[in-house]
Design a protein around this motif. Structure first.
Motif, mmCIF file in Angstrom:
data_model
loop_
_atom_site.group_PDB
_atom_site.id
_atom_site.type_symbol
_atom_site.label_atom_id
_atom_site.label_comp_id
_atom_site.label_asym_id
_atom_site.label_seq_id
_atom_site.Cartn_x
_atom_site.Cartn_y
_atom_site.Cartn_z
ATOM 1 N N SER A 71 0.815 -1.211 0.000
ATOM 2 C CA SER A 71 0.000 0.000 0.000
ATOM 3 C C SER A 71 0.849 1.263 0.000
ATOM 4 C CB SER A 71 -0.934 0.002 1.213
ATOM 5 O OG SER A 71 -0.196 0.065 2.417
ATOM 6 N N TYR A 72 2.141 1.151 0.326
ATOM 7 C CA TYR A 72 3.030 2.304 0.336
ATOM 8 C C TYR A 72 4.030 2.276 -0.821
ATOM 9 C CZ TYR A 72 1.252 3.023 5.060
ATOM 10 O OH TYR A 72 0.443 3.239 6.139
ATOM 11 N N THR A 73 3.807 1.405 -1.814
ATOM 12 C CA THR A 73 4.698 1.320 -2.965
ATOM 13 C C THR A 73 3.869 1.304 -4.247
ATOM 14 O OG1 THR A 73 4.706 -1.095 -2.905
ATOM 15 C CG2 THR A 73 6.460 0.039 -1.694
ATOM 16 N N ILE A 74 4.528 1.491 -5.370
ATOM 17 C CA ILE A 74 3.845 1.400 -6.656
ATOM 18 C C ILE A 74 3.857 -0.057 -7.088
ATOM 19 C CG2 ILE A 74 3.854 2.117 -9.058
ATOM 20 C CD1 ILE A 74 5.236 4.676 -8.227
ATOM 21 N N GLN A 75 2.705 -0.685 -7.054
ATOM 22 C CA GLN A 75 2.640 -2.099 -7.365
ATOM 23 C C GLN A 75 2.472 -2.310 -8.866
ATOM 24 O OE1 GLN A 75 -0.805 -2.961 -4.914
ATOM 25 N NE2 GLN A 75 -2.069 -3.221 -6.721
ATOM 26 N N PRO A 76 2.657 -3.527 -9.352
ATOM 27 C CA PRO A 76 2.547 -3.790 -10.791
ATOM 28 C C PRO A 76 1.162 -3.450 -11.330
ATOM 29 C CG PRO A 76 3.587 -5.619 -9.652
ATOM 30 C CD PRO A 76 3.074 -4.708 -8.596
ATOM 31 N N SER A 77 1.092 -3.182 -12.615
ATOM 32 C CA SER A 77 -0.177 -2.865 -13.263
ATOM 33 C C SER A 77 -0.755 -4.116 -13.915
ATOM 34 C CB SER A 77 0.031 -1.762 -14.303
ATOM 35 O OG SER A 77 0.991 -2.183 -15.275
ATOM 36 N N GLY A 78 -1.839 -3.942 -14.636
ATOM 37 C CA GLY A 78 -2.442 -5.052 -15.355
ATOM 38 C C GLY A 78 -3.143 -6.046 -14.447
ATOM 39 N N GLN A 79 -3.199 -7.291 -14.908
ATOM 40 C CA GLN A 79 -3.883 -8.341 -14.162
ATOM 41 C C GLN A 79 -3.213 -8.624 -12.818
ATOM 42 O OE1 GLN A 79 -6.793 -9.827 -14.944
ATOM 43 N NE2 GLN A 79 -6.886 -8.397 -16.671
ATOM 44 N N LEU A 80 -1.878 -8.519 -12.793
ATOM 45 C CA LEU A 80 -1.170 -8.737 -11.529
ATOM 46 C C LEU A 80 -1.531 -7.660 -10.520
ATOM 47 C CD1 LEU A 80 0.865 -10.238 -9.811
ATOM 48 C CD2 LEU A 80 2.701 -8.901 -10.885
ATOM 49 N N GLY A 81 -1.624 -6.413 -10.993
ATOM 50 C CA GLY A 81 -2.013 -5.323 -10.097
ATOM 51 C C GLY A 81 -3.404 -5.522 -9.532
ATOM 52 N N THR A 82 -4.338 -5.956 -10.377
ATOM 53 C CA THR A 82 -5.700 -6.221 -9.911
ATOM 54 C C THR A 82 -5.727 -7.362 -8.909
ATOM 55 O OG1 THR A 82 -6.671 -5.419 -11.984
ATOM 56 C CG2 THR A 82 -8.017 -6.898 -10.651
ATOM 57 N N PHE A 83 -4.941 -8.420 -9.187
ATOM 58 C CA PHE A 83 -4.872 -9.556 -8.262
ATOM 59 C C PHE A 83 -4.339 -9.109 -6.895
ATOM 60 C CE2 PHE A 83 -2.377 -12.901 -6.238
ATOM 61 C CZ PHE A 83 -3.301 -13.932 -6.170
ATOM 62 N N LEU A 84 -3.286 -8.300 -6.890
ATOM 63 C CA LEU A 84 -2.721 -7.820 -5.627
ATOM 64 C C LEU A 84 -3.708 -6.940 -4.880
ATOM 65 C CD1 LEU A 84 0.935 -7.012 -6.785
ATOM 66 C CD2 LEU A 84 0.176 -8.950 -5.403
ATOM 67 N N CYS A 85 -4.460 -6.111 -5.628
ATOM 68 C CA CYS A 85 -5.467 -5.266 -4.988
ATOM 69 C C CYS A 85 -6.547 -6.103 -4.320
ATOM 70 C CB CYS A 85 -6.109 -4.333 -6.019
ATOM 71 S SG CYS A 85 -5.094 -2.920 -6.490
ATOM 72 N N LEU A 149 -16.248 -7.604 -2.027
ATOM 73 C CA LEU A 149 -15.076 -6.735 -2.076
ATOM 74 C C LEU A 149 -13.986 -7.348 -2.955
ATOM 75 C CD1 LEU A 149 -14.893 -5.643 1.672
ATOM 76 C CD2 LEU A 149 -15.910 -4.417 -0.242
ATOM 77 N N PHE A 150 -13.856 -8.677 -2.918
ATOM 78 C CA PHE A 150 -12.911 -9.346 -3.818
ATOM 79 C C PHE A 150 -13.334 -9.169 -5.279
ATOM 80 C CE2 PHE A 150 -12.184 -12.074 0.023
ATOM 81 C CZ PHE A 150 -10.846 -11.762 0.185
ATOM 82 N N VAL A 151 -14.646 -9.233 -5.520
ATOM 83 C CA VAL A 151 -15.165 -9.184 -6.889
ATOM 84 C C VAL A 151 -14.984 -7.802 -7.508
ATOM 85 C CG1 VAL A 151 -17.239 -9.400 -8.313
ATOM 86 C CG2 VAL A 151 -16.825 -11.035 -6.456
ATOM 87 N N PHE A 152 -15.291 -6.749 -6.745
ATOM 88 C CA PHE A 152 -15.345 -5.403 -7.313
ATOM 89 C C PHE A 152 -14.060 -4.596 -7.125
ATOM 90 C CE2 PHE A 152 -19.917 -6.244 -6.162
ATOM 91 C CZ PHE A 152 -20.303 -6.543 -7.460
ATOM 92 N N GLU A 153 -13.081 -5.158 -6.419
ATOM 93 C CA GLU A 153 -11.804 -4.462 -6.261
ATOM 94 C C GLU A 153 -10.983 -4.582 -7.541
ATOM 95 O OE1 GLU A 153 -9.821 -1.888 -3.933
ATOM 96 O OE2 GLU A 153 -11.438 -3.104 -3.106
ATOM 97 N N THR A 154 -10.354 -3.483 -7.960
ATOM 98 C CA THR A 154 -9.535 -3.511 -9.173
ATOM 99 C C THR A 154 -8.425 -2.475 -9.074
ATOM 100 O OG1 THR A 154 -9.590 -3.438 -11.592
ATOM 101 C CG2 THR A 154 -10.917 -1.805 -10.422
ATOM 102 N N TYR A 155 -7.506 -2.535 -10.030
ATOM 103 C CA TYR A 155 -6.380 -1.591 -10.057
ATOM 104 C C TYR A 155 -6.611 -0.551 -11.149
ATOM 105 C CZ TYR A 155 -1.598 0.184 -10.332
ATOM 106 O OH TYR A 155 -0.495 0.992 -10.331
ATOM 107 N N ASN A 156 -6.565 0.718 -10.771
ATOM 108 C CA ASN A 156 -6.771 1.820 -11.702
ATOM 109 C C ASN A 156 -5.445 2.191 -12.345
ATOM 110 O OD1 ASN A 156 -7.076 4.565 -12.779
ATOM 111 N ND2 ASN A 156 -9.085 4.491 -11.795
#
Length: 302
Positions: A71-85, A149-156
């Protein structure tokens, strides 16, 4: 909810504090589980509920640190970013543990109320035979409630942050959570108020056998109630500030939010300490299990 991805020295200090809490909490709660597992004398309905509480705290603690760091770093984007979110950054799995902890403490207060205030009422009483069903029910409810929350969480991708994209207005979801929290708090208050009243003021608990060892029985029950009450108060004290922060939508970057969120995780390390200080059985069992981990030192004699 939106999650800032920038780190600072204050946040590094906070991550260090989280690390200490996680390590202490994992050791303490693992010890609780181990002593109940190994000691047949500890196989009681109440201890099974306390083990469930320890498992919930372990789940919360294990998923705490990775999410806090991300939460304090820039995490990967794309599908990996959404998975981490979905599973790490936003602490949704830890949220399941928090719900289980709160519901378990509520169930403990009700169990103590029925055992002490209404001992002749046997309907809906927990026992070693049926307590597992109550525990499974708590976990199922917690998982089902957090699933959206798992379903609707995503990475912008544009703002580089985790967001919850609800398909429609989400006020009903949080109203349900508020009702659950308030109901749990009120239930715990009513149950422990009735128990304390019967033990210390009206003397309606343990009074019938006061002349036949009942005095010692009352002392033991007071100690148990006191220990459980401390555990409950500690949980409420640590969780309530975060509830206010969530209900009032306080910004995640404020000091109040960060401290309130940290207190939630602090509650996970307090229970084993409370058991050690308030229960002779747990204190003795802790010593016996810890002694088994001591490395024997061989002294060579010439």
């Amino acid at each position: 909810k939106r999650y800032n991805m920038e780190a600072s020295m204050d946040e590094i200090i906070l991550i260090t504090a989280y690390t200490i809490v996680v390590l202490v909490g994992i050791c303490g709660n693992s010890l609780v589980i181990e002593v109940v597992r190994k000691k047949r004398s500890m196989h009681t309905t109440m201890n099974f509920l306390l083990v469930n509480l320890a498992i919930a705290d372990l789940l919360t603690l294990i998923w705490c640190l990775p999410g806090t760091v991300l939460s304090y770093t820039i995490q990967p984007s794309g599908q990996l970013g959404t998975f981490l979110c979905k599973f790490i950054t936003t602490h949704r799995i830890a949220g399941i543990g928090m719900i289980v902890s709160g519901l378990t403490l509520t169930l403990i207060s009700v169990e103590r109320y029925k055992a002490l205030v209404t001992p002749m009422e046997t309907r809906f009483r927990l026992s070693k035979g049926n307590v597992l069903y109550a525990i499974v029910g708590i976990w199922v409810f917690a998982v089902v409630y957090v699933c959206p929350l798992f379903v609707f969480e995503t990475y912008n991708e544009e703002t580089q942050e985790c967001i919850t994209l609800w398909p429609s207005k989400n006020s009903a979801y949080w109203i349900i959570l508020a009702v659950i929290v308030i109901t749990a708090f009120v239930t715990m208050f009513v149950c422990y108020f009735s128990i304390i009243k019967g033990l210390y003021f009206t003397n309606t608990i343990c009074s019938s056998n006061a002349n036949a060892g009942g005095e010692n029985d009352a002392i033991v029950k007071r100690k148990i109630v006191k220990m459980l009450l401390i555990v409950t108060i500690a949980f409420v004290f640590c969780f309530f500030p975060y509830s206010i922060a969530t209900a009032t939508d306080i910004a995640l970057t404020t000091a109040y939010y960060k401290i309130s969120y940290f207190l939630v995780y602090c509650s996970c390390i307090l229970n084993p300490i409370t058991y050690a200080l308030g229960s002779t059985n747990y204190r003795t069992a802790f010593k016996e299990v810890l002694n088994e981990f001591r490395v024997p030192v061989c002294v060579r004699k010439d």
